[in-house]
Motif scaffolding. Structure first.
Motif, PDB file in Angstrom:
ATOM      1  N   ASP A 133      89.417  81.445 125.225  1.00 49.83           N
ATOM      2  CA  ASP A 133      89.657  82.876 125.005  1.00 49.83           C
ATOM      3  C   ASP A 133      89.226  83.668 126.240  1.00 49.83           C
ATOM      4  O   ASP A 133      88.032  83.802 126.525  1.00 49.83           O
ATOM      5  CB  ASP A 133      88.863  83.317 123.776  1.00 49.83           C
ATOM      6  N   GLU A 134      90.195  84.185 126.972  1.00 47.27           N
ATOM      7  CA  GLU A 134      89.898  84.912 128.206  1.00 47.27           C
ATOM      8  C   GLU A 134      89.108  86.189 127.943  1.00 47.27           C
ATOM      9  O   GLU A 134      88.252  86.563 128.745  1.00 47.27           O
ATOM     10  CB  GLU A 134      91.189  85.219 128.959  1.00 47.27           C
ATOM     11  N   LYS A 135      89.365  86.848 126.812  1.00 46.97           N
ATOM     12  CA  LYS A 135      88.624  88.071 126.486  1.00 46.97           C
ATOM     13  C   LYS A 135      87.145  87.769 126.266  1.00 46.97           C
ATOM     14  O   LYS A 135      86.282  88.527 126.684  1.00 46.97           O
ATOM     15  CB  LYS A 135      89.219  88.762 125.257  1.00 46.97           C
ATOM     16  N   GLU A 136      86.856  86.651 125.593  1.00 43.52           N
ATOM     17  CA  GLU A 136      85.464  86.253 125.369  1.00 43.52           C
ATOM     18  C   GLU A 136      84.762  86.009 126.707  1.00 43.52           C
ATOM     19  O   GLU A 136      83.629  86.456 126.922  1.00 43.52           O
ATOM     20  CB  GLU A 136      85.395  84.982 124.515  1.00 43.52           C
ATOM     21  N   ALA A 137      85.432  85.316 127.611  1.00 46.89           N
ATOM     22  CA  ALA A 137      84.857  85.042 128.934  1.00 46.89           C
ATOM     23  C   ALA A 137      84.609  86.339 129.696  1.00 46.89           C
ATOM     24  O   ALA A 137      83.548  86.513 130.308  1.00 46.89           O
ATOM     25  CB  ALA A 137      85.772  84.121 129.729  1.00 46.89           C
TER      26      ALA A 137
END
Length: 90
Positions: free
Chosen positions: A25-29
């Protein structure tokens, strides 16, 4: 997918990866990266002198084309304590 990479930069300029974590999940990163840079902003170094030991935090997309557009990096004043804190939160 996107990676968060934590490195130690020696006085010679040699960089050693301490920890790298891949996120689906790019948003989490992005959230983790932003939290770390915000939480430790008082120890960031916008400019630094050659020969200074540093901590480098990167967020790196896995595709070469995306790296050019979306890579972010942040440098911190070096301390073992801070390196450990960042390592535990990635």
């Amino acid at each position: 997918m996107i990676d968060i990479e934590l490195s130690r930069v020696e006085e010679s300029g040699e960089q050693t990866v301490v920890k790298r974590n891949t996120f689906e999940d790019e948003k989490e990163a992005e959230e983790i990266y932003n939290l770390l840079t915000d939480d430790y902003a008082d120890q960031t170094l916008p400019f630094f002198d050659k020969g200074e030991k540093l901590i480098r935090l990167d967020i790196l997309p896995q595709s070469a084309e995306e790296v050019k557009k979306h890579q972010k990096e942040c440098y911190f004043e070096y301390s073992e304590d801070l390196l450990g804190k960042l390592q535990n939160r990635i």
